[in-house]
Design an enzyme around this catalytic site. Structure first.
Site, PDB file in Angstrom:
ATOM      1  N   ASP A 168       0.799  -1.114  -0.006  1.00  0.00           N
ATOM      2  CA  ASP A 168      -0.157   0.017  -0.202  1.00  0.00           C
ATOM      3  C   ASP A 168       1.062   1.294  -0.023  1.00  0.00           C
ATOM      4  O   ASP A 168       1.851   1.393   0.629  1.00  0.00           O
ATOM      5  CB  ASP A 168      -0.753   0.146   1.261  1.00  0.00           C
ATOM      6  CG  ASP A 168      -1.827   1.061   1.319  1.00  0.00           C
ATOM      7  OD1 ASP A 168      -2.753   1.151   0.503  1.00  0.00           O
ATOM      8  OD2 ASP A 168      -1.597   2.091   2.272  1.00  0.00           O
ATOM      9  N   GLU A 194       1.378  -0.673  -4.993  1.00  0.00           N
ATOM     10  CA  GLU A 194       0.243   0.477  -5.311  1.00  0.00           C
ATOM     11  C   GLU A 194       1.188   1.919  -5.351  1.00  0.00           C
ATOM     12  O   GLU A 194       1.506   2.481  -4.363  1.00  0.00           O
ATOM     13  CB  GLU A 194      -0.501   0.356  -4.297  1.00  0.00           C
ATOM     14  CG  GLU A 194      -1.805   1.323  -4.612  1.00  0.00           C
ATOM     15  CD  GLU A 194      -2.182   2.253  -3.450  1.00  0.00           C
ATOM     16  OE1 GLU A 194      -3.354   2.908  -3.675  1.00  0.00           O
ATOM     17  OE2 GLU A 194      -1.607   2.720  -2.590  1.00  0.00           O
TER      18      GLU A 194
END
Ligand code: NOJ
Length: 556
Positions: free
Chosen positions: A203, A245
């Site tokens: 993330d 990401e």
């Protein structure tokens, strides 16, 4: 042809939110038990890996991306023993499991943060987060969640200092300059590797380090730390996926994909270009983005999402040009009034005005372009959303399994559901659900399944080289995927109007041509091949005689 490769090369990833997928214990909240009971569906559909959004203890102020304990499971979802059982069942079904790894920040309720704010200024406990007396530091770093925050700094009364948070104020950024932080997070990686997971979606990777005078994204120190993560993963000796990401332009995301760093990254610029092509009916910019992607990392393994649990992120002109953003803004009318921070807060089907042809076209591109197609739960059904729910919740509502109460998601009374099931006109779970669509041969769900079966039968789509071919029609994208003797030719019309063009197939002159999805025969390839594609139409053609490819075995 036998291909020995990492499991994740070209794998089809299914993203789901465990809290919204299936409720096993009837409390209204999806959990690991419920998820385990639905894995046979995912196997039937034909996906290869599932990515779970965060499953860790969290006050859930940001969908679980605000974590209070990295090495445990949120009690509403289950426990570590339940996770172990779930993983076993997933592996028995041949499904790989990817966990969300949130490196950049914790919840403000994490014990590290609570300790840091009470510890003296300059102490090693305080140093676990990024503090400042001056909230104008790193002023070039944009505020990402601008709907909710006006600054990247928050004043802490206890600490008597500001702390950095690139996301919500409840998510203080960890201080990666501190070796202790790095060690702790490497231990987290090791912990879950030890549990047997098959990969991590990393993330918000660009934001780990900060530097004055920059956007604080993808700094050299961040790449150095990610290489350490890779090293740790490699030491396990297992075939593990590290997927970044990074909502950055292709050129800036490419450096994560160097050999000793991460294996894959989402191509969010391509996602935006796909929507812009549909919105404008033209594929010129999409084509340029594909060329750029190809050059940026030859053979690079990009993950290709359409929608996910966030808004459709378009940004401020940094990710894609203002021209692309404007095309989407003016062309996708169902997005009007649904902008959240820097993008459109709608699910795929409503954004496409419920048009299944556009849904099919976009997925046909995803399933045939190089990379790992990412399917967001419910998009295989054309599931709707609930505008009006807070933050990104409109896109996170319960999966529609059956026409029964709560869409078969949970046996709990309706008010207890994690989020309301969709009952809006055109998307009501009594109509749009797995059970009904399984029984309708022409449903979107059966179409997705067939396409995924075809993809498996056509290894060129997974492993083949991609060549973007000349097209003299602004709405038609033409490309080929080739592997050994197998060539698949793809043409896609991104406009709502029918389109035709002449294609030069002279390099395959005389070769057999079959439509690859339904198997019907065409005249042999020739220099002058005429193609007509209906509104949002596309075709996959198989060129030449190909072994091991019996299309008649594709069942409905
Ligand atoms: C990216 C995640 O996809 C998003 O849902 C989350 O809010 C931010 N990172 C912060 O963790």
């Amino acid at each position: 042809m036998l291909i020995q490769d990492s499991w994740w090369k070209g794998a089809v990833i299914y993203q789901l939110i465990p809290r919204s997928f299936a409720d096993g214990n009837g409390d209204g909240i999806g959990d690991l038990q419920g998820l385990s009971s639905r894995l046979s569906y995912l196997r039937w559909l034909g996906v290869e890996a599932i990515w779970l959004t965060p499953i860790y203890p969290s006050p859930l102020r940001d969908g679980g991306y605000d974590i209070t304990d990295f090495k445990s499971i949120h009690s509403e979802l289950g426990d570590l023993a339940g996770f172990h059982r779930f993983l076993l069942v997933a592996h028995e079904h041949g499904l790989k499991v990817i966990l969300d790894l949130v490196l950049n920040h914790t919840s403000d309720l994490h014990p590290w943060f609570q300790r840091a704010r009470w510890a003296p200024k300059g102490s090693k406990e305080r140093d676990v987060y990024v503090w400042s007396d001056d909230p104008t530091r790193y002023s070039e770093a944009p505020v990402l969640f601008r709907k909710f925050e006006s600054s990247n700094w928050e004043w802490d009364e206890v600490a008597q200092q500001y702390y950095l948070h690139r996301f919500l104020k409840h998510q203080p950024d960890l201080n990666y300059e501190n070796p202790w932080v790095q060690d702790q997070m490497l231990e987290v990686v090791e912990f879950w590797l030890g549990k047997g997971v098959d990969g991590f979606r990393l993330d918000a990777v660009p934001f780990l380090f900060e530097s004055e005078g920059t956007r604080c994204e993808g700094l050299p120190a961040t790449h150095r730390f990610l290489k350490k993560v890779r090293k740790r993963v490699d030491q396990s000796g297992r075939d593990i996926l590290l997927l970044a990401e990074a909502i950055q332009p292709v050129k800036e995301a490419a450096p994560y994909l160097v050999e000793n760093e991460l294996h894959a990254a989402f191509n969010f610029a391509l996602t935006a270009h796909l929507f812009s092509a549909i919105a404008s009916g033209k594929c010129t910019n999409l084509r340029l983005c594909l060329e750029e992607t190809k050059l940026a990392v030859p053979g690079g393994n990009w993950a290709l999402p359409l929608r996910n649990h966030d808004e459709l992120w378009l940004g401020d002109g940094y990710l894609v040009s203002q021209e692309v953003i404007e095309a989407i803004r003016s062309g996708l009318h169902q997005g009007h009034g649904h902008w959240l921070n820097w993008g459109i807060n709608r699910r795929l089907a409503p954004l496409l005005n419920g048009d299944p042809r556009a849904n099919r076209l976009l997925h046909a591109l995803l399933y045939s372009l190089p990379g790992m197609p990412c399917l967001y739960y419910g998009d295989e059904l054309g599931m709707g959303d609930w505008p009006g729910l807070r933050d990104r919740d409109p896109n996170r509502t319960p999966m529609a399994w059956t026409a029964a109460r709560n869409g078969g998601f949970s046996s709990a009374p309706e008010p207890l559901l994690v989020l309301p099931a969709i009952t809006s006109p055109g998307y009501d779970y009594r109509v749009v659900n797995v059970e009904v669509q399984k029984q309708l041969p022409r449903s979107l769900l059966n179409w997705h399944r067939r396409m995924l079966t075809c993809r498996r039968l056509l290894p060129a789509l997974r492993h083949g080289d991609c060549e973007i071919l000349e097209s003299n029609h602004p709405s038609i994208l033409v490309y080929s995927r080739s592997l050994g003797s197998m060539t698949v030719l793809i043409a896609a019309n991104v406009s709502a109007a029918g389109a035709s063009m002449r294609l030069d197939l002279s390099r395959w002159k005389g070769s057999r041509v079959r439509e690859a999805i339904w198997g019907c025969e065409y005249p042999p390839a020739d220099q002058d091949w005429f193609v007509y594609l209906a509104s949002y139409g596309f075709s996959w053609w198989l060129i030449g005689e190909v072994e091991n490819n019996d299309l008649s075995k594709v069942d409905d």
